[in-house]
Design a protein around this motif. Structure first.
Motif, PDB file in Angstrom:
ATOM      1  N   CYS A 173       4.573  -2.522  11.351  1.00  0.00           N
ATOM      2  CA  CYS A 173       4.662  -2.065   9.958  1.00  0.00           C
ATOM      3  C   CYS A 173       5.056  -0.602   9.797  1.00  0.00           C
ATOM      4  N   GLY A 174       5.382   0.095  10.881  1.00  0.00           N
ATOM      5  CA  GLY A 174       5.825   1.478  10.763  1.00  0.00           C
ATOM      6  C   GLY A 174       4.719   2.497  10.803  1.00  0.00           C
ATOM      7  N   SER A 175       3.475   2.067  10.569  1.00  0.00           N
ATOM      8  CA  SER A 175       2.325   2.970  10.670  1.00  0.00           C
ATOM      9  C   SER A 175       1.063   2.128  10.646  1.00  0.00           C
ATOM     10  N   PRO A 176      -0.012   2.575  11.329  1.00  0.00           N
ATOM     11  CA  PRO A 176      -1.288   1.852  11.253  1.00  0.00           C
ATOM     12  C   PRO A 176      -1.819   1.737   9.833  1.00  0.00           C
ATOM     13  N   LYS A 177      -1.544   2.735   8.997  1.00  0.00           N
ATOM     14  CA  LYS A 177      -2.038   2.709   7.625  1.00  0.00           C
ATOM     15  C   LYS A 177      -1.440   1.540   6.836  1.00  0.00           C
ATOM     16  N   GLU A 178      -0.141   1.347   6.957  1.00  0.00           N
ATOM     17  CA  GLU A 178       0.513   0.235   6.273  1.00  0.00           C
ATOM     18  C   GLU A 178       0.044  -1.095   6.842  1.00  0.00           C
ATOM     19  N   PHE A 179      -0.171  -1.118   8.146  1.00  0.00           N
ATOM     20  CA  PHE A 179      -0.627  -2.347   8.781  1.00  0.00           C
ATOM     21  C   PHE A 179      -1.999  -2.752   8.238  1.00  0.00           C
ATOM     22  N   VAL A 180      -2.886  -1.783   8.029  1.00  0.00           N
ATOM     23  CA  VAL A 180      -4.207  -2.066   7.480  1.00  0.00           C
ATOM     24  C   VAL A 180      -4.084  -2.692   6.096  1.00  0.00           C
ATOM     25  N   ARG A 181      -3.125  -2.236   5.311  1.00  0.00           N
ATOM     26  CA  ARG A 181      -2.903  -2.830   3.981  1.00  0.00           C
ATOM     27  C   ARG A 181      -2.545  -4.309   4.121  1.00  0.00           C
ATOM     28  N   ARG A 182      -1.723  -4.630   5.121  1.00  0.00           N
ATOM     29  CA  ARG A 182      -1.341  -6.027   5.350  1.00  0.00           C
ATOM     30  C   ARG A 182      -2.544  -6.852   5.835  1.00  0.00           C
ATOM     31  N   MET A 183      -3.431  -6.212   6.587  1.00  0.00           N
ATOM     32  CA  MET A 183      -4.635  -6.920   7.031  1.00  0.00           C
ATOM     33  C   MET A 183      -5.509  -7.309   5.844  1.00  0.00           C
ATOM     34  N   ASN A 184      -5.623  -6.427   4.856  1.00  0.00           N
ATOM     35  CA  ASN A 184      -6.406  -6.756   3.668  1.00  0.00           C
ATOM     36  C   ASN A 184      -5.738  -7.840   2.831  1.00  0.00           C
ATOM     37  N   LEU A 185      -4.416  -7.874   2.848  1.00  0.00           N
ATOM     38  CA  LEU A 185      -3.711  -8.974   2.172  1.00  0.00           C
ATOM     39  C   LEU A 185      -4.011 -10.304   2.854  1.00  0.00           C
ATOM     40  N   LYS A 186      -4.132 -10.283   4.186  1.00  0.00           N
ATOM     41  CA  LYS A 186      -4.479 -11.506   4.927  1.00  0.00           C
ATOM     42  C   LYS A 186      -5.897 -11.961   4.565  1.00  0.00           C
ATOM     43  N   LEU A 187      -6.818 -11.004   4.347  1.00  0.00           N
ATOM     44  CA  LEU A 187      -8.170 -11.372   3.917  1.00  0.00           C
ATOM     45  C   LEU A 187      -8.133 -12.071   2.559  1.00  0.00           C
ATOM     46  N   GLU A 188      -7.268 -11.583   1.671  1.00  0.00           N
ATOM     47  CA  GLU A 188      -7.112 -12.247   0.371  1.00  0.00           C
ATOM     48  C   GLU A 188      -6.560 -13.651   0.560  1.00  0.00           C
ATOM     49  N   GLU A 189      -5.608 -13.782   1.456  1.00  0.00           N
ATOM     50  CA  GLU A 189      -5.008 -15.090   1.741  1.00  0.00           C
ATOM     51  C   GLU A 189      -6.051 -16.072   2.271  1.00  0.00           C
ATOM     52  N   LEU A 190      -7.004 -15.560   3.060  1.00  0.00           N
ATOM     53  CA  LEU A 190      -8.052 -16.413   3.631  1.00  0.00           C
ATOM     54  C   LEU A 190      -9.204 -16.643   2.656  1.00  0.00           C
ATOM     55  N   GLY A 191      -9.170 -15.949   1.506  1.00  0.00           N
ATOM     56  CA  GLY A 191     -10.194 -16.150   0.480  1.00  0.00           C
ATOM     57  C   GLY A 191     -11.508 -15.439   0.743  1.00  0.00           C
ATOM     58  N   ILE A 192     -11.493 -14.380   1.546  1.00  0.00           N
ATOM     59  CA  ILE A 192     -12.746 -13.684   1.878  1.00  0.00           C
ATOM     60  C   ILE A 192     -12.692 -12.197   1.517  1.00  0.00           C
ATOM     61  N   ALA A 193     -11.735 -11.808   0.668  1.00  0.00           N
ATOM     62  CA  ALA A 193     -11.579 -10.392   0.313  1.00  0.00           C
ATOM     63  C   ALA A 193     -12.776  -9.834  -0.464  1.00  0.00           C
ATOM     64  N   ASP A 194     -13.581 -10.706  -1.091  1.00  0.00           N
ATOM     65  CA  ASP A 194     -14.739 -10.220  -1.848  1.00  0.00           C
ATOM     66  C   ASP A 194     -15.863  -9.737  -0.936  1.00  0.00           C
ATOM     67  N   THR A 195     -15.902 -10.271   0.285  1.00  0.00           N
ATOM     68  CA  THR A 195     -16.995  -9.909   1.193  1.00  0.00           C
ATOM     69  C   THR A 195     -16.513  -9.215   2.462  1.00  0.00           C
ATOM     70  N   ALA A 196     -15.198  -9.065   2.611  1.00  0.00           N
ATOM     71  CA  ALA A 196     -14.649  -8.429   3.807  1.00  0.00           C
ATOM     72  C   ALA A 196     -13.613  -7.385   3.419  1.00  0.00           C
ATOM     73  N   HIS A 197     -13.591  -6.288   4.152  1.00  0.00           N
ATOM     74  CA  HIS A 197     -12.621  -5.233   3.885  1.00  0.00           C
ATOM     75  C   HIS A 197     -12.320  -4.487   5.179  1.00  0.00           C
ATOM     76  N   VAL A 198     -11.052  -4.065   5.345  1.00  0.00           N
ATOM     77  CA  VAL A 198     -10.616  -3.405   6.572  1.00  0.00           C
ATOM     78  C   VAL A 198     -10.080  -2.021   6.236  1.00  0.00           C
ATOM     79  N   THR A 199     -10.462  -1.023   7.020  1.00  0.00           N
ATOM     80  CA  THR A 199      -9.925   0.330   6.850  1.00  0.00           C
ATOM     81  C   THR A 199      -9.257   0.867   8.108  1.00  0.00           C
ATOM     82  N   ASN A 200      -9.441   0.187   9.251  1.00  0.00           N
ATOM     83  CA  ASN A 200      -8.680   0.531  10.456  1.00  0.00           C
ATOM     84  C   ASN A 200      -8.530  -0.708  11.324  1.00  0.00           C
TER      85      ASN A 200
END
Length: 453
Positions: free
Chosen positions: A305-332
């Motif tokens: 993704c060009g930087s770890p920061k952008e990659f982390v944003r994509r990881m949180n999008l994957k959590l939304e896709e899996l339906g667990i974004a309300d109880t899970a969050h990633v910052t690194n």
């Protein structure tokens, strides 16, 4: 005739004495040379050690920069100057791509890896004392007193150094009793008297869940909905997201020096990649999982993704896709402890379930060993191992653990995620969090699998 004979004999005697003197002189000379070489080696070692300490302190200063952006051009310029001077002190220069990235967006470049360092204390846990016949739990009050005394001593040392943190940042000491789990059927493996602490009857992890991967049924759980910190188990999500962006496994990536510095400054486990080393994406992918390499993980995120920061944003999008974004969050993407990086063991089971559907991720999780091929910078290559997979092999009769990933941080203890398949094709996911050692974590999984499958 007598006189010349006597003269020759004396001459021969004098010649022998001279040889002895020459030999002694040569020996002394060799000793002096050896002493000089040893002195030079020692002096050079002390010089390198001094430089290493100076560089380490500079790297700590660089990576502990606040992660907030938009604080003004002057402050970001100071950050950039600090990072540049740190590299200069080590005799390194930034690559062209790094320099271009700094020029384009200096604030993001200096802040994107500035996650907080781990806090200096871990909570104390109630560890069992091993005896010949049984496992005896220590008195909680005595354990608490020991923990308080130790923390008081550490606080005094930090205060003497002028590094005492604010009171709200000092972790609370907690004690817990490992609670036995009641299996739904008799263990498939008889427990011997000599198994003691590792008896497969008691599970010491404070939070756990075991799920039937095919039906979604929770077989057993403890604190499954409580917030936990996943540590390096989050790397399962890292490679799951990365797999969506990899199209050529033999594509290459040049290791960035600042990523290496960050990994070592935070005392992360690493594969051992070197600054400016060229490695394949496959090596980054497997290095992230097999030995939990932070250098591989950060580089993989940067490649995708060009930087770890952008990659982390994509990881949180994957959590939304899996339906667990309300109880899970990633910052690194590495798993370094942060209060804002969290999930539940139930969330980790869902992530592992998604990983089981990706053949690339499952192959990485299944590896006992992986070898990074040799190159010009590392002529012998690097062999890495998954300690959990090596230890759990053949420990569950009638079944096989197919993949696993461990995690650790001082704030949450030792964690593990694994999945198992029985001989009749049933599949189970197991997640455990917060026990007192890597091996205890392994044995907790063995206990759960033996008692509940």
């Amino acid at each position: 005739m007598d006189k010349p004979a006597l003269y020759i004999e004396e001459s021969m005697y004098c010649g022998g004495a001279m040889k002895k003197k020459i030999i002694l002189a040569v020996m002394w000379l060799m000793l002096l040379i050896a002493a000089g070489v040893l002195f030079f080696v020692y002096w050079d070692y002390r010089k390198q050690e001094k430089n290493s300490r100076e560089n380490s302190s500079e790297v700590q200063e660089i990576v502990s920069i606040s992660g907030e952006t938009g604080q003004g051009t002057e402050e970001s310029g100071k950050k950039k100057e600090t990072a540049t001077s740190g590299n200069a002190a080590r005799g390194d220069t930034a690559t062209g791509s790094d320099a271009a990235r700094q020029e384009k967006d200096p604030e993001v470049f200096t802040a994107e890896l500035a996650y907080p360092l781990a806090k200096p204390w871990t909570y104390s846990i109630l560890k069992p004392e091993k005896t010949k016949d049984t496992t005896i739990l220590r008195d909680p009050e005595s354990v608490m007193k020991e923990a308080e005394a130790k923390q008081k001593e550490e606080l005094a040392e930090l205060e003497a150094k002028g590094e005492l943190p604010p009171e709200e940042e000092i972790p609370v000491i907690t004690i817990y009793n490992p609670l036995p789990l009641e299996p739904k059927k008799a263990p498939s493996h008889p427990v011997g008297e000599d198994e003691d602490y590792f008896n497969y009857k008691t599970v010491y992890s404070t939070n756990l869940i075991m799920v039937d991967a095919d039906t979604g049924e929770i077989v057993v759980e403890r604190g499954a909905d409580e917030r936990i910190y996943p540590a390096s188990m989050i790397k399962i999500l890292t490679v799951l997201v990365a797999a969506d962006y990899i199209h050529d496994w033999e594509d290459t990536y040049v290791i960035r020096g600042d990523l290496i510095d960050y990994a070592y400054a935070n005392q992360c486990s690493c594969v051992g990649f070197l600054r400016d080393e060229t490695v394949t994406v496959r090596d980054l992918f497997y290095g992230t999982i097999v030995c939990s390499g932070a250098d591989a993980c950060l580089s993989l995120a940067d490649y995708c993704c060009g930087s770890p920061k952008e990659f982390v944003r994509r990881m949180n999008l994957k959590l939304e896709e899996l339906g667990i974004a309300d109880t899970a969050h990633v910052t690194n993407c590495v798993g370094i402890h942060e209060e804002t990086q969290y999930c539940t063991v139930k969330d980790m089971a869902i992530i592992m379930g998604a990983a089981m559907q990706n053949p690339f991720v499952m192959d990485a999780l299944a590896q006992l060993y992986y070898t990074v091929p040799p190159d010009d910078m590392v002529p012998d290559g690097i062999q890495i191992a998954n300690a959990f997979m090596c230890r759990v092999e053949d420990e569950v009769p009638g079944a096989e653990v197919k993949g696993a990933k461990t995690g650790y941080s001082p704030q949450i203890g030792f964690n593990a995620a694994s999945w198992l398949e029985t001989e009749d094709g049933r599949r189970y996911i197991c997640i455990t969090v917060n026990c007192d050692s890597t091996w205890r974590s392994v044995y907790d999984h063995i206990a759960l699998y033996r008692n509940f499958t």
